[in-house]
Write a protein that holds these residues in place. Structure first.
Motif, PDB file in Angstrom:
ATOM      1  N   THR A   1       0.819  -1.216   0.000  1.00 33.01           N
ATOM      2  CA  THR A   1       0.000   0.000   0.000  1.00 33.01           C
ATOM      3  C   THR A   1       0.847   1.257   0.000  1.00 33.01           C
ATOM      4  O   THR A   1       2.074   1.206   0.024  1.00 33.01           O
ATOM      5  CB  THR A   1      -0.911   0.014   1.237  1.00 33.01           C
ATOM      6  OG1 THR A   1      -0.091  -0.113   2.402  1.00 33.01           O
ATOM      7  CG2 THR A   1      -1.894  -1.128   1.197  1.00 33.01           C
ATOM      8  N   THR A   2       0.142   2.368  -0.009  1.00 26.40           N
ATOM      9  CA  THR A   2       0.803   3.668  -0.061  1.00 26.40           C
ATOM     10  C   THR A   2       1.661   3.917   1.176  1.00 26.40           C
ATOM     11  O   THR A   2       2.718   4.541   1.093  1.00 26.40           O
ATOM     12  CB  THR A   2      -0.269   4.772  -0.147  1.00 26.40           C
ATOM     13  OG1 THR A   2      -1.104   4.490  -1.260  1.00 26.40           O
ATOM     14  CG2 THR A   2       0.363   6.133  -0.334  1.00 26.40           C
ATOM     15  N   ASN A   3       1.211   3.446   2.321  1.00 26.78           N
ATOM     16  CA  ASN A   3       1.913   3.717   3.571  1.00 26.78           C
ATOM     17  C   ASN A   3       3.141   2.816   3.695  1.00 26.78           C
ATOM     18  O   ASN A   3       3.028   1.617   3.952  1.00 26.78           O
ATOM     19  CB  ASN A   3       0.954   3.487   4.745  1.00 26.78           C
ATOM     20  CG  ASN A   3       1.571   3.915   6.067  1.00 26.78           C
ATOM     21  OD1 ASN A   3       2.721   4.342   6.115  1.00 26.78           O
ATOM     22  ND2 ASN A   3       0.804   3.807   7.135  1.00 26.78           N
ATOM     23  N   GLN A   4       4.313   3.401   3.521  1.00 26.85           N
ATOM     24  CA  GLN A   4       5.548   2.626   3.535  1.00 26.85           C
ATOM     25  C   GLN A   4       6.328   2.796   4.835  1.00 26.85           C
ATOM     26  O   GLN A   4       7.503   2.431   4.914  1.00 26.85           O
ATOM     27  CB  GLN A   4       6.441   3.060   2.360  1.00 26.85           C
ATOM     28  CG  GLN A   4       5.840   2.781   1.010  1.00 26.85           C
ATOM     29  CD  GLN A   4       5.893   1.306   0.663  1.00 26.85           C
ATOM     30  OE1 GLN A   4       6.947   0.734   0.507  1.00 26.85           O
ATOM     31  NE2 GLN A   4       4.725   0.673   0.553  1.00 26.85           N
TER      32      GLN A   4
ATOM     33  N   ARG B   1       4.801   9.474   8.983  1.00 30.70           N
ATOM     34  CA  ARG B   1       4.270   8.524   8.008  1.00 30.70           C
ATOM     35  C   ARG B   1       4.980   8.713   6.682  1.00 30.70           C
ATOM     36  O   ARG B   1       5.272   9.843   6.288  1.00 30.70           O
ATOM     37  CB  ARG B   1       2.783   8.791   7.834  1.00 30.70           C
ATOM     38  CG  ARG B   1       2.101   7.881   6.847  1.00 30.70           C
ATOM     39  CD  ARG B   1       0.629   8.209   6.761  1.00 30.70           C
ATOM     40  NE  ARG B   1       0.018   7.590   5.616  1.00 30.70           N
ATOM     41  CZ  ARG B   1      -0.945   6.656   5.684  1.00 30.70           C
ATOM     42  NH1 ARG B   1      -1.399   6.251   6.839  1.00 30.70           N
ATOM     43  NH2 ARG B   1      -1.438   6.136   4.587  1.00 30.70           N
ATOM     44  N   LEU B   2       5.254   7.617   5.998  1.00 32.64           N
ATOM     45  CA  LEU B   2       5.912   7.710   4.695  1.00 32.64           C
ATOM     46  C   LEU B   2       4.904   7.306   3.629  1.00 32.64           C
ATOM     47  O   LEU B   2       4.509   6.142   3.567  1.00 32.64           O
ATOM     48  CB  LEU B   2       7.117   6.760   4.632  1.00 32.64           C
ATOM     49  CG  LEU B   2       8.213   6.971   5.656  1.00 32.64           C
ATOM     50  CD1 LEU B   2       9.292   5.910   5.482  1.00 32.64           C
ATOM     51  CD2 LEU B   2       8.824   8.354   5.502  1.00 32.64           C
ATOM     52  N   ASN B   3       4.511   8.229   2.803  1.00 34.45           N
ATOM     53  CA  ASN B   3       3.568   7.925   1.733  1.00 34.45           C
ATOM     54  C   ASN B   3       4.336   7.763   0.446  1.00 34.45           C
ATOM     55  O   ASN B   3       5.163   8.611   0.090  1.00 34.45           O
ATOM     56  CB  ASN B   3       2.540   9.043   1.581  1.00 34.45           C
ATOM     57  CG  ASN B   3       1.467   8.965   2.630  1.00 34.45           C
ATOM     58  OD1 ASN B   3       1.144   7.876   3.108  1.00 34.45           O
ATOM     59  ND2 ASN B   3       0.892  10.084   2.999  1.00 34.45           N
ATOM     60  N   GLN B   4       4.028   6.690  -0.267  1.00 35.00           N
ATOM     61  CA  GLN B   4       4.783   6.395  -1.479  1.00 35.00           C
ATOM     62  C   GLN B   4       3.933   6.662  -2.705  1.00 35.00           C
ATOM     63  O   GLN B   4       2.760   6.304  -2.751  1.00 35.00           O
ATOM     64  CB  GLN B   4       5.162   4.911  -1.463  1.00 35.00           C
ATOM     65  CG  GLN B   4       5.645   4.388  -2.794  1.00 35.00           C
ATOM     66  CD  GLN B   4       5.912   2.919  -2.721  1.00 35.00           C
ATOM     67  OE1 GLN B   4       6.952   2.497  -2.215  1.00 35.00           O
ATOM     68  NE2 GLN B   4       4.983   2.131  -3.205  1.00 35.00           N
TER      69      GLN B   4
END
Lengths: 95, 260
Positions: free
Chosen positions: A35-38, B204-207
């Motif tokens: 998912t987007t949250n890495q 938080r890291l958003n990819q």
């Protein structure tokens, strides 16, 4: 050409890469974190590296792979903070 | 030929906000192209529905004006029309949903491993970019701040509130992974011509994965209220040919040598 890099104050390897145009490589997509949250991905890679060095020794080359991954994904500030926490023994993770 | 040359003299893609702009900026990534195409698909049905509804509305107001038509009709049922007015909207919804879901799921699909990871870290009120794929130790090898150029320092031809001192240099036609986060309050990293808007949340890291398909300079602005200078925190992405990427990044490094 590498001699030009020795005097540079930034990373020697980065300088060599930039001059030689080595292939671009980074941490691959990990199917455990689709998912987007890495956030967890970065944290897991950091822990994997330190568990690897604990298991295989500080200078093992096998662990360098994990080091590249966490450095690519994690902001420098986070890595610095975690390094400090490890030194003081307050790191909140399963090292 | 002279006439043709005059006509085509101003072909330059719209990669920044234009005054009185009505439509989207030109697409630089497959995602943005998909968004624009979806917009066109939906707009077609939107016009159909709009014309139909306006026509019915005007007709009703015109023909059933109380002076023209004092006695209202007392129709209660109408099976055929009820069936039709249920089926047609469902069909239209389906025609809108199919390309919409196709785009939505394809945006999330990770097809190829990225070639580079760039971290965009939001601060009050500037962005920091880290390129740390090549570190041999924990010190960051390439980190720089990207501040807006104030109006008094702009040169002729530069855009107000959009230019920055250090742009994010990326190679074109290369799969990028951008990791967006914040060091203080929430921000949002947005570049409209790349179809990107990603919240920068502290902790938080958003990819996001993008593939910039053409060289150029793309402008965007912070898209989450973050304090007094929220409007003065732009983003500029410069896509360069892949083979020039290494030398461009090293040129950026050299002025930073004192800080690195």
């Amino acid at each position: 050409m590498e001699d030009e890099c020795i005097s540079e104050s930034y990373s020697f390897f980065l300088c060599v890469f930039l001059l030689n145009q080595i292939e671009l490589k980074t941490a691959p997509a990990d199917f455990r974190f689709p998912t987007t949250n890495q956030t967890r991905h970065c944290f897991t890679r950091y822990i994997e590296f330190h568990r690897c060095t604990t298991a295989k020794g500080e200078d093992s080359n096998d662990c360098e792979r994990f080091a590249k991954y966490y450095r690519a994904l994690c902001p420098g500030e986070w890595v610095d903070k975690w390094n400090e926490q490890r030194e003081t023994g307050t790191f909140p993770g399963p090292l | 030929m002279i006439v043709l040359k005059w006509l085509f003299l101003t072909i330059s893609p719209c990669d920044a906000a234009e005054p009185w702009q009505l439509g989207s900026q030109d697409a630089a990534t497959p995602i943005m192209q998909g968004i624009i195409d979806l917009h066109h698909d939906i707009f077609f049905f939107l016009i159909l529905i709009l014309v139909f509804v306006l026509w019915i509305l005007v007709r009703a107001l015109w023909h059933f004006h109380y002076k023209e038509n004092a006695i209202p009709q007392r129709i209660v049922h109408g099976t055929t029309i009820e069936i039709l007015r249920t089926i047609f909207p469902s069909l239209i919804s389906m025609f809108i949903a199919i390309p919409s879901f196709a785009l939505l799921y394809s945006m999330d699909e990770v097809v190829v491993d990225p070639a580079i990871t760039i971290k965009a870290i939001g601060h009050q009120w500037y962005w920091t970019y880290e390129y740390s794929d090549y570190n041999s130790s924990d010190e960051q090898s390439l980190t720089f701040d990207s501040y807006m150029i104030p109006e008094e320092d702009l040169e002729l031809g530069q855009s107000r509130l959009l230019e920055v001192d250090n742009r994010v240099v990326v190679p074109a036609k290369t799969h990028l992974r951008i990791i967006v986060t914040s060091a203080d309050v929430p921000h949002s990293w947005a570049v409209p011509s790349s179809g990107v808007k990603c919240d920068a949340v502290p902790g938080r890291l958003n990819q996001i994965s993008i593939l910039v398909q053409r060289e150029g300079v793309y402008y965007g602005q912070c898209s989450e209220i973050c304090g007094t200078n929220h409007a003065f925190t732009p983003i500029v992405v410069e896509a360069v040919p892949r083979k020039d990427y290494g030398s461009r990044v090293s040129n950026q490094l050299i002025p930073q040598t004192g800080e690195a």
